[in-house]
Design an enzyme around this catalytic site. Sequence first.
Site, mmCIF file in Angstrom:
data_model
loop_
_atom_site.group_PDB
_atom_site.id
_atom_site.type_symbol
_atom_site.label_atom_id
_atom_site.label_comp_id
_atom_site.label_asym_id
_atom_site.label_seq_id
_atom_site.Cartn_x
_atom_site.Cartn_y
_atom_site.Cartn_z
ATOM 1 N N ASP A 1 -108.285 66.691 -77.805
ATOM 2 C CA ASP A 1 -106.936 67.262 -77.873
ATOM 3 C C ASP A 1 -106.161 66.858 -76.614
ATOM 4 O OD1 ASP A 1 -104.783 68.972 -78.447
ATOM 5 O OD2 ASP A 1 -106.127 70.504 -79.259
ATOM 6 N N HIS B 1 -106.139 77.481 -84.423
ATOM 7 C CA HIS B 1 -106.270 78.487 -83.362
ATOM 8 C C HIS B 1 -104.954 79.196 -83.048
ATOM 9 C CE1 HIS B 1 -104.703 74.871 -81.674
ATOM 10 N NE2 HIS B 1 -104.363 75.524 -80.584
ATOM 11 N N ASP B 2 -103.873 78.818 -83.720
ATOM 12 C CA ASP B 2 -102.575 79.465 -83.495
ATOM 13 C C ASP B 2 -102.151 80.324 -84.683
ATOM 14 O OD1 ASP B 2 -102.242 78.075 -81.073
ATOM 15 O OD2 ASP B 2 -101.206 76.409 -82.052
ATOM 16 N N ASP C 1 -101.083 67.265 -78.951
ATOM 17 C CA ASP C 1 -100.410 68.567 -78.947
ATOM 18 C C ASP C 1 -98.883 68.394 -78.940
ATOM 19 O OD1 ASP C 1 -100.818 71.491 -78.598
ATOM 20 O OD2 ASP C 1 -99.744 71.173 -76.723
ATOM 21 N N GLU D 1 -99.465 66.869 -83.698
ATOM 22 C CA GLU D 1 -98.969 68.201 -84.062
ATOM 23 C C GLU D 1 -97.455 68.162 -83.953
ATOM 24 O OE1 GLU D 1 -99.371 72.888 -82.851
ATOM 25 O OE2 GLU D 1 -99.096 71.377 -81.329
HETATM 26 O O1 TEU Z 1 -98.935 74.806 -80.262
HETATM 27 C C1 TEU Z 1 -97.630 74.486 -80.507
HETATM 28 C C2 TEU Z 1 -96.731 75.529 -81.039
HETATM 29 O O2 TEU Z 1 -95.545 75.433 -80.891
HETATM 30 C C3 TEU Z 1 -97.243 76.676 -81.799
HETATM 31 O O3 TEU Z 1 -98.161 76.584 -82.728
HETATM 32 C C4 TEU Z 1 -97.115 77.922 -81.038
HETATM 33 O O4 TEU Z 1 -98.338 78.535 -80.842
HETATM 34 C C5 TEU Z 1 -96.218 78.821 -81.830
HETATM 35 O O5 TEU Z 1 -95.021 78.150 -82.086
HETATM 36 C C6 TEU Z 1 -95.869 80.050 -81.083
HETATM 37 O O6 TEU Z 1 -95.235 80.931 -81.971
HETATM 38 C C7 TEU Z 1 -99.672 73.971 -79.440
HETATM 39 C C8 TEU Z 1 -101.078 74.483 -79.342
HETATM 40 O O7 TEU Z 1 -101.698 74.408 -80.581
HETATM 41 C C9 TEU Z 1 -101.046 75.864 -78.770
HETATM 42 O O8 TEU Z 1 -102.294 76.491 -78.740
HETATM 43 C C10 TEU Z 1 -100.469 75.753 -77.380
HETATM 44 O O9 TEU Z 1 -100.280 77.040 -76.850
HETATM 45 C C11 TEU Z 1 -99.124 75.023 -77.371
HETATM 46 O O10 TEU Z 1 -99.136 73.849 -78.150
HETATM 47 C C12 TEU Z 1 -98.775 74.611 -75.955
HETATM 48 O O11 TEU Z 1 -99.607 73.606 -75.517
#
Ligand code: TEU
Length: 549
Positions: A96, A326-327, A197, A249
């Site tokens: 990642d 994970h989000d 990311d 992503e």
């Molecule tokens: O996530 C990007 C992101 O914008 C989202 O999924 C975010 O968690 C959501 O919009 C909030 O409501 C990526 C990663 O997957 C995440 O874990 C990180 O926190 C983020 O980037 C920052 O690196």
Amino acid sequence: MQDFHKSVVYQIYPKSFQDTTGSGTGDLMGVVKRLDYLKELGVDYLWLTPFFVSPQNDNGYDVADYRAIDPRYGTMEDFETLAREAKARGIGLMLDMVFNHTSTEHEWFRRALAGEERYKNYYIRRPARPDGGAPTNWVSKFGGSAWAYVPEWGEYYLHLFDRTQADLNWENPEVRAELADVLRFWIAKGVSGFRFDVVNLVSKPDVFEDDLEGDGRRFYTDGPRIHQYLHELCAAAGLQDNGMVTVGEMSSTTIENCVGYSNPERKELSMTFSFHHLKVDYPNQDKWALPEEGFSPLPGLREVLNRWQLGMQAGGGWNALFWCNHDQPRVVSRFGDEGEYRVRSAQMLGTLIHLMRGTPYIYQGEEIGMTNAGFTALEQYRDVESLNYYHILKEQGKSEKEIYAILAARSRDNSRTPMQWDDSPNTGFTTGEPWLAVNPNHTAINAQADRAAEDSVFRYYQKLVALRKKYPVIAEGTYIPMLRDHPAVFAYRRELDGVTLDIYCNMTAQPAQVDLEGANGRVLIGNYPAPQRAEKLTLRPYEALAVLY
Ligand code: TEU
């Protein structure tokens, strides 16, 4: 055919997967320990979320050193063991890469703070407004202003996420060269690919202005030079020449851009994650509000997923297919039924995604039907976003009860509770104190029990993974929407070289009637014992059926 068209990726959140030291935090050797389990599932790649040196303000998405393993996850030697052991089982590793920002503890940022001009130019800095306020009104994705002031510079720096995650200045060619170098470093270690990311946020606009309509995202999402930068990065690191599988992503993106990112002729990425289907249950696009009682996700899911399937197909792009990461909250709790029909709905949702056109991703625990965390107190939450929003929602005047209901449905910690391996007190995850509480339902829901059960989510997923490899119609077939107005059933067809596969998924707990379109079909997979074969049939609660002609 591209090999990744018939592959399945398994996402590991190392912090919550398997601890081997008793620290309460998962580690790389824990992944090694569970490789046979993953091999049994049949997955081709493991995407590991960041395990690089990091202060962990955002669980590793705040990277302080892109080339070193954070000691809490192990050592470089452990990583090499993992790569070797995975390879021996025919499994590749995807790392990642968090290239939109670095931790403010990264050496580059520290040298910038110390006044070194070269490193100051690695970040996005702007002067204050005449009244001393932030340069623009942009909002951080984790709440609050996206700008932080540095007295030493007399300037603000941009952080689209936490204030300890400073956005990198991709306009600076030196930054882009550094990042390509990081990729080469890991390619040389034998990895098979990368997940990038929020990579569609890296190209910022030429002019920074207030957003009078929104939070600023329309200025930097799929920004002006994004395709050029990805193309360049791909060439500079030799991503295609080295056979790397790559997934970007893409936050708040469009089909048109994702076609550009993933059409092989463009030489940018292999595929893209988009999130529109995971916003259908946000009232007025607001993650921090709950849909009304009785809300049905079906119309929204069907509209978004069909549109993306067709649009990406028409443009020769390639989707990463997924429900969970994970989000995101757990999909059984969200679009299925975490009670009576947990197993059935988990299998149905798996069918719906895995038989589409794209590369499916399984997030740890999804393959055993894990549910949301069920937290009821603030002390149980760890995620920076949840903790920030607790206060933001409170300031908006919401009651504690409402706030807890929202967090229970929306918090990213829902997916981050430890992987449930068995029914022992810490579910086989750790012998210590887990960094985030184990879901009490692990006594019933765990990998050991699931695999031993007659009705196993794992065994069903295992079948889905194997079918994609065996049937070119799944990997390569054309996607055609079906039953577009059905009140309960999500249905679609795949077609290739005279072979037709029809997929029917009852998304409700009630029986649903469908007329099969073809005759003499054979059931390829179904989630009830003795799947029905009649041409007019009643799908049972959360029944999924794929019929091959
Ligand atoms: O996530 C990007 C992101 O914008 C989202 O999924 C975010 O968690 C959501 O919009 C909030 O409501 C990526 C990663 O997957 C995440 O874990 C990180 O926190 C983020 O980037 C920052 O690196």
